[in-house]
Design a protein around this motif. Sequence first.
Motif, PDB file in Angstrom:
ATOM      1  N   ILE A  83      10.298 -27.115   1.175  1.00 16.88           N
ATOM      2  CA  ILE A  83      11.023 -26.791   2.459  1.00 16.88           C
ATOM      3  C   ILE A  83      12.294 -27.490   2.675  1.00 16.88           C
ATOM      4  CG2 ILE A  83      10.878 -26.902   5.057  1.00 16.88           C
ATOM      5  CD1 ILE A  83       7.799 -26.674   4.641  1.00 16.88           C
ATOM      6  N   ILE A  84      12.454 -28.871   2.231  1.00 22.48           N
ATOM      7  CA  ILE A  84      13.663 -29.806   2.345  1.00 22.48           C
ATOM      8  C   ILE A  84      14.568 -29.312   0.984  1.00 22.48           C
ATOM      9  CG2 ILE A  84      12.381 -31.495   3.634  1.00 22.48           C
ATOM     10  CD1 ILE A  84      12.699 -33.302   1.180  1.00 22.48           C
ATOM     11  N   PRO A  87      17.637 -27.368   2.179  1.00 20.56           N
ATOM     12  CA  PRO A  87      18.828 -27.634   3.309  1.00 20.56           C
ATOM     13  C   PRO A  87      19.438 -29.085   2.724  1.00 20.56           C
ATOM     14  CG  PRO A  87      16.687 -27.419   4.482  1.00 20.56           C
ATOM     15  CD  PRO A  87      16.653 -26.860   2.824  1.00 20.56           C
ATOM     16  N   ALA A  98      16.477 -33.690   6.816  1.00 20.05           N
ATOM     17  CA  ALA A  98      15.451 -32.496   6.582  1.00 20.05           C
ATOM     18  C   ALA A  98      14.155 -32.725   6.545  1.00 20.05           C
ATOM     19  CB  ALA A  98      15.949 -32.150   5.051  1.00 20.05           C
ATOM     20  N   LEU A 101      13.178 -31.647  10.376  1.00 24.55           N
ATOM     21  CA  LEU A 101      13.277 -30.294  10.322  1.00 24.55           C
ATOM     22  C   LEU A 101      12.255 -29.709   9.693  1.00 24.55           C
ATOM     23  CD1 LEU A 101      14.786 -27.590  11.049  1.00 24.55           C
ATOM     24  CD2 LEU A 101      15.813 -27.871   8.980  1.00 24.55           C
ATOM     25  N   ALA A 102      11.791 -29.890   8.511  1.00 25.53           N
ATOM     26  CA  ALA A 102      10.852 -29.484   7.776  1.00 25.53           C
ATOM     27  C   ALA A 102       9.131 -29.909   8.512  1.00 25.53           C
ATOM     28  CB  ALA A 102      10.567 -30.006   6.697  1.00 25.53           C
ATOM     29  N   LEU A 105       8.906 -27.365  11.449  1.00 28.11           N
ATOM     30  CA  LEU A 105       8.670 -26.057  11.006  1.00 28.11           C
ATOM     31  C   LEU A 105       7.150 -25.842  10.355  1.00 28.11           C
ATOM     32  CD1 LEU A 105      11.972 -25.089   9.132  1.00 28.11           C
ATOM     33  CD2 LEU A 105      11.398 -24.278  11.338  1.00 28.11           C
ATOM     34  N   ALA A 133       8.396 -21.108   6.600  1.00 23.49           N
ATOM     35  CA  ALA A 133       8.867 -22.382   7.125  1.00 23.49           C
ATOM     36  C   ALA A 133      10.121 -22.405   6.137  1.00 23.49           C
ATOM     37  CB  ALA A 133       7.992 -23.440   7.018  1.00 23.49           C
ATOM     38  N   ARG A 134      10.093 -22.278   4.920  1.00 19.96           N
ATOM     39  CA  ARG A 134      11.245 -22.929   4.049  1.00 19.96           C
ATOM     40  C   ARG A 134      12.287 -21.758   4.164  1.00 19.96           C
ATOM     41  NH1 ARG A 134      10.509 -21.816  -2.533  1.00 19.96           N
ATOM     42  NH2 ARG A 134      10.430 -19.562  -1.540  1.00 19.96           N
ATOM     43  N   ALA A 137      14.011 -22.957   7.414  1.00 23.96           N
ATOM     44  CA  ALA A 137      14.839 -24.067   7.230  1.00 23.96           C
ATOM     45  C   ALA A 137      16.450 -24.123   6.979  1.00 23.96           C
ATOM     46  CB  ALA A 137      14.263 -24.939   5.937  1.00 23.96           C
ATOM     47  N   LYS A 139      17.805 -21.874   8.733  1.00 29.61           N
ATOM     48  CA  LYS A 139      18.213 -21.405  10.235  1.00 29.61           C
ATOM     49  C   LYS A 139      19.182 -20.177  10.056  1.00 29.61           C
ATOM     50  CE  LYS A 139      18.829 -26.035  11.864  1.00 29.61           C
ATOM     51  NZ  LYS A 139      19.191 -27.372  12.771  1.00 29.61           N
TER      52      LYS A 139
END
Length: 226
Positions: A83-84, A87, A98, A101-102, A105, A133-134, A137, A139
């Motif tokens: 996920i990170i 970003p 990140a 945020l992850a 999510l 979710a990825r 991330a 947005k």
Amino acid sequence: MIKISNVTKRFGKLSVLNDISLDVNQGEVISIIGPSGSGKSTLLRCLVNLEEIDQGLIEVQGKTGMVFQSFNLFPHKTVLENIIEAPIIVKKMKREDAIILAEELLIKVDLLDKKDSYPSQISGGQKQRVAIARALAMKPEILLFDEPTSALDPELVGEVLSVIKELAKDKMTLLIVTHEMGFAREVSDRVIFMDQGKIVADSDPEEFFTNPNNVRIRLFLNKILK
């Protein structure tokens, strides 16, 4: 948010999209259904430039994310690292930001307890929720789903659809290629039916499922709703 004007896409001599036009407004949830080979997935891939169109114009306002049917997670990275990655690399976000945020999510998709697991250690439904979710991330204002449940065992479908329903409630602009008719009827503002590279119907879901005015649609629904 999206304006598709007279778009044609060919693979060699095979025309996969034939003069497609479609407008998508902000906050709309649109389900795209139809038989295999009707151009549904190709249409989504054209929207994110994974395929180049041969004719016509596609205008997209805002960032677009895509969730694939086969998850496409990095197998050598943990759920959190998957996920990170974007970003940090694409948006130059600080690693600690990140991660925050992850984790937010992962709470949203109910998978925080799996953040240190690898894709091989989680179920197909969990992989797809990580993929959602990825995508979130980055947005995006628009999220595209290409048959997000078709690679899943039947008992895992519901957990993915419930996440997409929450996004619909949040008024995110969603385009969903799906074979889940009940889901399409429940969450969609509009249902698009494609056949042989053309949009055959663009209608209210209730009208589409209860009173389809096209013989091709009736045949399709009779087969798929048995």
